[in-house]
Design an enzyme around this catalytic site. Structure first.
Site, PDB file in Angstrom:
ATOM      1  CG  HIS A  75     -35.454  -2.418  49.689  1.00  0.00           C
ATOM      2  ND1 HIS A  75     -34.929  -1.913  48.510  1.00  0.00           N
ATOM      3  CD2 HIS A  75     -34.387  -2.654  50.483  1.00  0.00           C
ATOM      4  CE1 HIS A  75     -33.612  -1.848  48.611  1.00  0.00           C
ATOM      5  NE2 HIS A  75     -33.254  -2.290  49.815  1.00  0.00           N
TER       6      HIS A  75
ATOM      7  CG  HIS B 144     -30.634  -6.146  52.111  1.00  0.00           C
ATOM      8  ND1 HIS B 144     -29.812  -6.182  51.007  1.00  0.00           N
ATOM      9  CD2 HIS B 144     -31.249  -4.940  52.075  1.00  0.00           C
ATOM     10  CE1 HIS B 144     -29.914  -5.039  50.338  1.00  0.00           C
ATOM     11  NE2 HIS B 144     -30.778  -4.271  50.971  1.00  0.00           N
TER      12      HIS B 144
ATOM     13  CD  GLN C  54     -24.049  -4.264  49.695  1.00  0.00           C
ATOM     14  OE1 GLN C  54     -24.967  -4.723  50.344  1.00  0.00           O
ATOM     15  NE2 GLN C  54     -23.926  -2.962  49.461  1.00  0.00           N
TER      16      GLN C  54
ATOM     17  CG  HIS D  68     -29.872  -0.967  46.879  1.00  0.00           C
ATOM     18  ND1 HIS D  68     -30.360  -2.189  46.523  1.00  0.00           N
ATOM     19  CD2 HIS D  68     -29.868  -0.931  48.244  1.00  0.00           C
ATOM     20  CE1 HIS D  68     -30.649  -2.880  47.626  1.00  0.00           C
ATOM     21  NE2 HIS D  68     -30.366  -2.149  48.675  1.00  0.00           N
TER      22      HIS D  68
ATOM     23  CD  GLU E   3     -28.967   2.916  50.866  1.00  0.00           C
ATOM     24  OE1 GLU E   3     -28.571   2.023  50.101  1.00  0.00           O
ATOM     25  OE2 GLU E   3     -29.266   2.706  52.056  1.00  0.00           O
TER      26      GLU E   3
ATOM     27  CG  ASP F  48     -32.766  -1.358  53.472  1.00  0.00           C
ATOM     28  OD1 ASP F  48     -32.372  -2.328  52.795  1.00  0.00           O
ATOM     29  OD2 ASP F  48     -32.166  -0.269  53.509  1.00  0.00           O
TER      30      ASP F  48
ATOM     31  CD1 TRP G 292     -25.584  -0.903  55.798  1.00  0.00           C
ATOM     32  CD2 TRP G 292     -26.196  -3.058  55.729  1.00  0.00           C
ATOM     33  NE1 TRP G 292     -24.821  -1.532  54.856  1.00  0.00           N
ATOM     34  CE2 TRP G 292     -25.167  -2.846  54.780  1.00  0.00           C
ATOM     35  CE3 TRP G 292     -26.736  -4.335  55.859  1.00  0.00           C
ATOM     36  CZ2 TRP G 292     -24.667  -3.876  53.970  1.00  0.00           C
ATOM     37  CZ3 TRP G 292     -26.250  -5.352  55.062  1.00  0.00           C
ATOM     38  CH2 TRP G 292     -25.222  -5.120  54.131  1.00  0.00           C
TER      39      TRP G 292
HETATM   40 FE   FE2 Z   1     -31.279  -2.221  50.648  1.00  0.00          FE
END
Ligand code: FE2
Length: 427
Positions: free
Chosen positions: A57, A59, A152, A210, A213, A309, A315
């Site tokens: 996982h 991005h 997203q 996802h 979350e 992630d 993030w």
């Molecule tokens: Fe993610």
């Protein structure tokens, strides 16, 4: 038999001592002692020799963008999404590809040789998709990159997401993604899970959403994901990423949910570094930590892999492509501290993740693809404790990274001249 590479004297994750012989991109033999001429021989005496790290996982379209155009002041998931929206409008395929390739260099140096990356499709230009499909080809000879079409801004909430997700799949993106908890209503979230699974079914693709979350215990889209997996016969190719709401769910409800999840063969991908940072931000004290119920899932026979992630993006402001960092944090937050559980945490960043990605030819066995990492540690537990150095990384039969062992020199009266943090045999 002339070998390409011979790795001598290593220790496998199960404790066996073994030499590994490599020829024509495959593991030709793995045995206690192999003596054959090789173009290159590596001394791995006392070092852990493992199949490579795998991240299920990530991005990659956002990585290494931290601070651009500004930092995430609140530290929340929602500000991160808003910040990414500001950056997205300015992206170029060249800039995305450059950041992604830099990240892949980091990954290779850390023995991380397979990555599943979500790529945002809520962009009519599909900049990230175009860039990462090109990167996937560029790195193919040494790193396996699997892409997830990720809406997203919401599959329904963004009016263009559905069309763009289908375009991305047409272009060759490998996996169907989603974000049901971000839709406008629970009902739209539920409907998005159904439609996304139907798209995957029609195209013969895996699903990785996802899912839930959030700290909201009533976010229960995992229930629908399990239901659709069974209804459509998608067992074994569906994953729920994050599943943080389960941290806060009613215990009785979870006692019904986990057996259903096991029965449907839905895998879980918690992301401990990022979950621990983003969840619980609306709490005072006690603060929830947001990690899903990993030991309980494993006890039910659910496949669980640790994911990374984010690295240096809207993030998460840290990270270095090190899956041992991920395992280290996961082990702590999930309190997986028995020897068996710590070993399991190592498997969760190697073989368990490889199984989630469906990687073919993965593993340390005769005939497998010759990819491995030699770690400056005596066993998997020590590798996690030290976040051990990667001495050699071999990908598809080629040495792709190497690092000399460097000991700290001490200047202390009456003490040794060097300090060694290793305990496990063979150091
Ligand atoms: Fe993610």
């Amino acid at each position: 038999m002339q070998l390409d590479i011979l790795v001598k004297g290593g220790v496998l994750p199960d404790g066996r001592r073994a030499d590994v012989a490599i020829r024509d991109g495959r593991i030709a033999e793995i045995a206690p002692s192999i003596d054959a001429p090789a173009q290159e021989t590596f001394d791995a005496a006392g070092c852990l020799v493992s199949a490579p790290f795998v991240d299920p996982h990530f991005h990659m379209d956002a990585t290494l963008s931290w601070g651009n155009p500004r930092i995430n002041a609140s530290g929340t998931l929602l500000e991160g999404i808003a910040l990414w929206g500001e950056l997205k409008a300015r992206l170029t395929p060249e800039a995305v590809a450059e950041r992604a390739l830099s990240y892949c260099d980091w990954a290779v140096s850390q023995g991380l040789l397979a990555i599943r990356s979500h790529v945002d499709v809520c962009d009519d230009r599909l900049v990230g998709v175009e860039a990462l499909l090109a990167v996937k080809e560029t790195v193919r000879s040494y790193l396996d990159l699997q892409l997830v079409a990720f809406p997203q801004d919401g599959f329904y909430r963004d009016p263009r997401a559905r069309a763009n997700l289908l375009r991305a799949l047409d272009l060759g993106v490998d996996v169907v993604g989603g974000i049901p908890h971000f839709e406008r209503t629970m009902e739209e979230g539920r409907a998005s899970v159904t439609e996304l699974c139907e798209i995957a079914d029609a195209r013969g693709l895996p699903v990785d959403l996802h899912c839930d979350e959030t700290d909201d215990p009533l976010s229960r889209h995992i229930e629908q994901l399990i239901f659709e997996t069974t209804r459509l016969g998608l067992e074994g190719r569906v994953s729920g990423s994050h599943l943080t709401s389960m941290h806060s769910m009613d215990n009785y409800y979870v006692s019904k949910l986990l057996p259903l999840m096991a029965e449907a063969g839905v895998a879980a991908i918690p992301n401990p570094l990022v979950n621990i940072v983003l969840q619980g931000r609306h709490d005072t004290y006690p603060k929830r930590r947001g990690l899903t119920r990993v030991p309980e899932m494993r006890a039910h026979g659910i496949r669980v892999g640790w994911g990374q992630d984010c690295v240096l993006d809207p993030w998460y402001s840290l990270g270095k492509a090190d899956m041992l960092d991920v395992a280290f944090m996961g082990l702590h937050v999930a309190q997986m501290t028995s020897p068996a559980e710590m070993r399991a945490c190592f498997a969760m960043v190697t073989e368990e993740n490889a199984a989630i990605l469906g990687l073919e030819g993965y593993g340390l066995e005769r005939g497998a693809i010759a990819s491995l990492v030699v770690l400056d540690a005596g066993d998997p537990i020590e590798a996690i404790r030290l976040r051990a150095e990667r001495r050699f990384v071999i990908s598809k039969g080629r040495v792709v990274a190497r690092k000399a062992r460097v000991a700290s020199r001490l200047s202390l009266p009456g003490r040794p001249a060097e300090v060694d943090l290793r305990l496990a045999p063979g150091g």
